[in-house]
Motif scaffolding. Structure first.
Motif, PDB file in Angstrom:
ATOM      1  N   PRO A  79       5.547  -6.562  -4.217  1.00 56.79           N
ATOM      2  CA  PRO A  79       4.858  -5.837  -3.135  1.00 56.79           C
ATOM      3  C   PRO A  79       5.728  -5.111  -2.524  1.00 56.79           C
ATOM      4  O   PRO A  79       4.705  -4.181  -1.670  1.00 56.79           O
ATOM      5  CB  PRO A  79       3.780  -7.192  -2.655  1.00 56.79           C
ATOM      6  N   THR A  80       6.103  -5.006  -2.062  1.00 53.70           N
ATOM      7  CA  THR A  80       7.506  -4.189  -0.821  1.00 53.70           C
ATOM      8  C   THR A  80       7.229  -2.415  -1.083  1.00 53.70           C
ATOM      9  O   THR A  80       7.585  -1.701  -0.709  1.00 53.70           O
ATOM     10  CB  THR A  80       8.387  -4.800  -0.686  1.00 53.70           C
ATOM     11  N   ARG A  81       6.560  -2.747  -2.411  1.00 55.84           N
ATOM     12  CA  ARG A  81       6.605  -1.498  -2.905  1.00 55.84           C
ATOM     13  C   ARG A  81       5.380   0.062  -1.939  1.00 55.84           C
ATOM     14  O   ARG A  81       5.660   0.942  -1.594  1.00 55.84           O
ATOM     15  CB  ARG A  81       5.874  -0.875  -4.042  1.00 55.84           C
ATOM     16  N   TRP A  82       4.537  -1.454  -1.239  1.00 57.95           N
ATOM     17  CA  TRP A  82       3.387  -0.398  -0.635  1.00 57.95           C
ATOM     18  C   TRP A  82       3.333  -0.445   0.913  1.00 57.95           C
ATOM     19  O   TRP A  82       2.819  -0.237   1.474  1.00 57.95           O
ATOM     20  CB  TRP A  82       2.343  -1.396  -1.335  1.00 57.95           C
ATOM     21  N   ARG A  83       5.382  -1.146   1.226  1.00 51.83           N
ATOM     22  CA  ARG A  83       4.823  -0.972   2.877  1.00 51.83           C
ATOM     23  C   ARG A  83       4.570  -0.026   2.823  1.00 51.83           C
ATOM     24  O   ARG A  83       5.098   1.233   3.375  1.00 51.83           O
ATOM     25  CB  ARG A  83       6.200  -1.376   2.581  1.00 51.83           C
ATOM     26  N   GLY A  84       3.952   0.140   4.078  1.00 51.12           N
ATOM     27  CA  GLY A  84       3.189   1.529   4.703  1.00 51.12           C
ATOM     28  C   GLY A  84       2.860   2.776   4.300  1.00 51.12           C
ATOM     29  O   GLY A  84       2.011   3.062   5.172  1.00 51.12           O
ATOM     30  N   ILE A  85       1.832   2.164   3.364  1.00 47.12           N
ATOM     31  CA  ILE A  85       1.173   2.956   2.577  1.00 47.12           C
ATOM     32  C   ILE A  85      -0.362   2.290   2.659  1.00 47.12           C
ATOM     33  O   ILE A  85      -0.615   1.285   2.227  1.00 47.12           O
ATOM     34  CB  ILE A  85       1.655   2.462   0.936  1.00 47.12           C
ATOM     35  N   THR A  86      -1.196   3.079   3.787  1.00 47.32           N
ATOM     36  CA  THR A  86      -3.415   2.226   3.374  1.00 47.32           C
ATOM     37  C   THR A  86      -3.518   2.465   2.706  1.00 47.32           C
ATOM     38  O   THR A  86      -3.558   3.435   1.061  1.00 47.32           O
ATOM     39  CB  THR A  86      -3.275   3.622   4.958  1.00 47.32           C
ATOM     40  N   THR A  87      -4.852   2.254   2.504  1.00 45.62           N
ATOM     41  CA  THR A  87      -5.866   2.077   1.397  1.00 45.62           C
ATOM     42  C   THR A  87      -5.844   3.799   1.456  1.00 45.62           C
ATOM     43  O   THR A  87      -6.382   3.729  -0.417  1.00 45.62           O
ATOM     44  CB  THR A  87      -6.971   1.175   2.257  1.00 45.62           C
ATOM     45  N   GLU A  88      -6.775   4.129   1.980  1.00 39.45           N
ATOM     46  CA  GLU A  88      -6.845   5.538   1.727  1.00 39.45           C
ATOM     47  C   GLU A  88      -5.449   6.718   0.924  1.00 39.45           C
ATOM     48  O   GLU A  88      -5.924   7.676   0.795  1.00 39.45           O
ATOM     49  CB  GLU A  88      -7.231   6.132   2.564  1.00 39.45           C
ATOM     50  N   SER A  89      -4.211   5.767   0.909  1.00 47.26           N
ATOM     51  CA  SER A  89      -3.406   6.680   0.535  1.00 47.26           C
ATOM     52  C   SER A  89      -3.303   7.096  -0.837  1.00 47.26           C
ATOM     53  O   SER A  89      -3.722   6.062  -1.529  1.00 47.26           O
ATOM     54  CB  SER A  89      -2.057   6.056   0.546  1.00 47.26           C
ATOM     55  N   GLU A  90      -3.063   8.611  -1.615  1.00 50.75           N
ATOM     56  CA  GLU A  90      -3.273   8.301  -3.150  1.00 50.75           C
ATOM     57  C   GLU A  90      -1.811   8.333  -3.577  1.00 50.75           C
ATOM     58  O   GLU A  90      -1.971   8.015  -5.064  1.00 50.75           O
ATOM     59  CB  GLU A  90      -3.754   9.859  -3.835  1.00 50.75           C
ATOM     60  N   ASP A  91      -1.331   7.722  -3.095  1.00 50.73           N
ATOM     61  CA  ASP A  91      -0.003   6.431  -2.934  1.00 50.73           C
ATOM     62  C   ASP A  91      -0.446   5.395  -4.321  1.00 50.73           C
ATOM     63  O   ASP A  91       0.404   5.226  -5.311  1.00 50.73           O
ATOM     64  CB  ASP A  91       1.488   6.474  -3.020  1.00 50.73           C
ATOM     65  N   VAL A  92      -1.454   4.964  -3.870  1.00 50.02           N
ATOM     66  CA  VAL A  92      -2.425   4.262  -4.900  1.00 50.02           C
ATOM     67  C   VAL A  92      -2.503   4.652  -5.640  1.00 50.02           C
ATOM     68  O   VAL A  92      -3.878   5.015  -5.862  1.00 50.02           O
ATOM     69  CB  VAL A  92      -2.991   2.668  -4.164  1.00 50.02           C
ATOM     70  N   THR A  93      -2.276   5.048  -6.739  1.00 51.02           N
ATOM     71  CA  THR A  93      -1.998   5.532  -7.850  1.00 51.02           C
ATOM     72  C   THR A  93      -3.373   4.987  -8.954  1.00 51.02           C
ATOM     73  O   THR A  93      -4.556   6.046  -9.636  1.00 51.02           O
ATOM     74  CB  THR A  93      -1.847   6.408  -9.333  1.00 51.02           C
ATOM     75  N   ALA A  94      -3.470   3.616  -8.717  1.00 49.40           N
ATOM     76  CA  ALA A  94      -3.915   2.692  -9.846  1.00 49.40           C
ATOM     77  C   ALA A  94      -6.121   2.950  -9.543  1.00 49.40           C
ATOM     78  O   ALA A  94      -6.729   3.167  -9.971  1.00 49.40           O
ATOM     79  CB  ALA A  94      -3.663   1.869 -10.002  1.00 49.40           C
ATOM     80  N   PHE A  95      -6.374   3.842  -8.091  1.00 52.10           N
ATOM     81  CA  PHE A  95      -7.747   3.594  -8.243  1.00 52.10           C
ATOM     82  C   PHE A  95      -7.813   5.278  -8.544  1.00 52.10           C
ATOM     83  O   PHE A  95      -8.684   5.656  -7.593  1.00 52.10           O
ATOM     84  CB  PHE A  95      -7.661   3.662  -6.240  1.00 52.10           C
ATOM     85  N   SER A  96      -6.647   6.159  -9.252  1.00 46.02           N
ATOM     86  CA  SER A  96      -7.377   7.418  -9.489  1.00 46.02           C
ATOM     87  C   SER A  96      -6.918   8.436  -8.175  1.00 46.02           C
ATOM     88  O   SER A  96      -6.610   7.576  -7.324  1.00 46.02           O
ATOM     89  CB  SER A  96      -9.193   7.459  -9.789  1.00 46.02           C
ATOM     90  N   VAL A  97      -7.120   9.204  -8.509  1.00 48.92           N
ATOM     91  CA  VAL A  97      -6.335  10.490  -7.776  1.00 48.92           C
ATOM     92  C   VAL A  97      -7.482  11.851  -7.689  1.00 48.92           C
ATOM     93  O   VAL A  97      -8.173  12.022  -8.439  1.00 48.92           O
ATOM     94  CB  VAL A  97      -5.173  10.781  -7.652  1.00 48.92           C
ATOM     95  N   GLY A  98      -6.960  12.632  -6.360  1.00 48.07           N
ATOM     96  CA  GLY A  98      -8.249  13.665  -6.870  1.00 48.07           C
ATOM     97  C   GLY A  98      -9.927  13.082  -5.996  1.00 48.07           C
ATOM     98  O   GLY A  98      -9.472  12.865  -5.513  1.00 48.07           O
ATOM     99  N   PRO A  99     -10.280  14.549  -6.057  1.00 48.10           N
ATOM    100  CA  PRO A  99     -11.415  14.685  -5.174  1.00 48.10           C
ATOM    101  C   PRO A  99     -12.662  13.697  -6.102  1.00 48.10           C
ATOM    102  O   PRO A  99     -14.130  13.169  -5.055  1.00 48.10           O
ATOM    103  CB  PRO A  99     -12.044  15.754  -5.241  1.00 48.10           C
ATOM    104  N   ARG A 100     -11.993  12.951  -7.343  1.00 52.10           N
ATOM    105  CA  ARG A 100     -12.787  11.989  -8.123  1.00 52.10           C
ATOM    106  C   ARG A 100     -12.243  10.600  -7.811  1.00 52.10           C
ATOM    107  O   ARG A 100     -12.473   9.861  -8.383  1.00 52.10           O
ATOM    108  CB  ARG A 100     -13.276  12.561  -9.246  1.00 52.10           C
ATOM    109  N   THR A 101     -11.791  10.350  -7.040  1.00 49.24           N
ATOM    110  CA  THR A 101     -11.152   9.743  -7.057  1.00 49.24           C
ATOM    111  C   THR A 101     -11.761   8.125  -6.331  1.00 49.24           C
ATOM    112  O   THR A 101     -13.439   7.884  -6.442  1.00 49.24           O
ATOM    113  CB  THR A 101      -9.842   8.597  -5.356  1.00 49.24           C
ATOM    114  N   CYS A 102     -11.838   7.195  -7.209  1.00 48.18           N
ATOM    115  CA  CYS A 102     -12.625   5.902  -6.775  1.00 48.18           C
ATOM    116  C   CYS A 102     -13.207   5.659  -5.235  1.00 48.18           C
ATOM    117  O   CYS A 102     -12.707   5.322  -4.308  1.00 48.18           O
ATOM    118  CB  CYS A 102     -12.003   4.597  -6.946  1.00 48.18           C
TER     119      CYS A 102
END
Length: 390
Positions: A300-323
């Motif tokens: 889980p430390t991979r995500w340190r400092g990354i917010t919910t809105e960040s597109e770094d969480v690519t499992a939520f998809s990316v771009g204008p059609r993100t989840c």
């Protein structure tokens, strides 16, 4: 639908998740127990996710012990929703005539669809009457997504714009129901499983919960930004079991993608024609060591400092059609996990002599339904404080 997803909605998500968690604990008789067996944990996370999306999506706060049938013996709305969600893949691939076959299971699916359509039709009419008749009390308007969508649609009509038909409203809301239910439920199950396997990570998450919340009060929505380690545990499980395991995109004009070569030391151009469907392997991205070193490790430390809105969480998809529901899911998950871990320690139910890694290898396989998810996860909950008898 976007404007419905705001802090007022997320506050409601937290409140409803807390309510459902407490209702579950009470109804399941956990209050005076020191040990609870969840075999599997999905039996609980699926219901939690369904109840939260029902309350926040439709304004229907189900109770944990609510019976599946009405007083007259007919199928209840809660049961209809459960069947609808559980059988979505069959309904996608099976022709309509299949449901006329004299098979009990198929008839139940057909009945669930009819119950939902009739109920949603009544709900749409009620919401329209409230909005157009001024029945809603100012300051106490419904905050669920369905009501906000109906309100926005009615206002579109007043402005002379094209309104959605009732069937389109129905379809939009049930797309949200499916997307918001199964993905959250199974990722929560995977998170609980991983925290059981790795007690040192679980303890680290627990300590942050106590630092932020303490022992003597309930977590609140205001605590959400500070519960980073809880969110990170969820994001890492989502990375390892990305619900949206592929993504389809089509360019609106001819374009050229610049993609890295296999070893990542150089790039090459890939021309893509307008409207050509491109399928992106989202699972491959999550396991690509170029982006996630040691990708099979739960870290889980991979995500340190990354917010919910960040597109770094690519499992939520990316771009204008993100989840659109990414923060909805994150708030629900953090709330549920915070309450659960504040009260209970989690450990896997292992065979004699089995290690955590061996348990992971045996139990936590991936399976594909409409989304990618984890196999049934059996765990044991141990109360962090002794139960008090009444």
């Amino acid at each position: 639908m976007g404007p419905a997803f705001n802090n007022s909605m997320y506050s409601l998500v937290w409140a409803e998740t807390m309510r459902v968690y407490r209702d579950m604990v009470s109804a399941e008789g956990w209050t005076n127990k020191d040990t609870v067996i969840l075999q599997p944990v999905q039996d609980y996370t699926v219901r939690v996710a369904l109840f939260v999306i029902s309350a926040c999506g439709f304004g229907l706060p189900f109770r944990w012990e609510e019976p599946p049938v009405n007083e007259d013996g007919s199928m209840g709305f809660q049961e209809a929703m459960r069947i609808w969600v559980d059988t979505v893949l069959l309904r996608v691939i099976a022709p309509k005539w299949v449901y006329k076959l004299p098979l009990k299971g198929l008839r139940k699916i057909a009945t669930s669809t009819q119950v939902l359509q009739e109920y949603m039709g009544r709900m749409i009419a009620e919401r329209k009457a409230e909005i157009n008749g001024g029945e809603a009390v100012k300051g106490k308007e419904r905050r669920d997504v369905f009501s906000l969508l109906v309100r926005a649609n009615e206002e579109e009509g007043k402005d002379g714009k094209r309104k959605l038909e009732d069937s389109e409203l129905f379809g939009n809301v049930f797309a949200m129901l499916f997307a918001g239910h199964e993905t959250t439920a199974f990722t929560l199950a995977a998170t609980v499983g991983f925290l059981g396997i790795y007690p040192q990570i679980q303890e680290d998450v627990y300590q942050q919960i106590i630092e932020v919340v303490g022992h003597d009060r309930d977590p609140t929505f205001e605590d959400f930004p500070r519960l980073e380690k809880v969110a990170n545990a969820f994001y890492e499980a989502l990375r390892l079991y990305p619900a949206a395991h592929f993504m389809i995109r089509a360019p609106s004009e001819d374009t050229i993608l610049t993609v890295p070569t296999g070893d990542g030391t150089s790039t090459r151009p890939v021309p893509i024609q307008k409207d050509l469907h491109v399928i992106v392997d989202m699972t491959g991205i999550q396991y690509n060591p170029r982006y996630f070193p040691n990708p099979y490790k739960y870290d889980p430390t991979r995500w340190r400092g990354i917010t919910t809105e960040s597109e770094d969480v690519t499992a939520f998809s990316v771009g204008p059609r993100t989840c659109i529901g990414r923060k909805f899911a994150a708030v629900e998950a953090v709330c549920f996990l915070t309450f659960l871990l504040k009260d209970w320690a989690v450990e896997p139910i292992m065979n004699p002599g089995e290690t955590g890694e061996q348990w992971r290898e045996r139990v936590m396989h991936a399976q594909t339904k409409m989304t990618l998810c984890v196999d049934p996860v059996p765990v044991r909950l141990l109360r962090r404080r002794p139960a008090t008898s009444t």
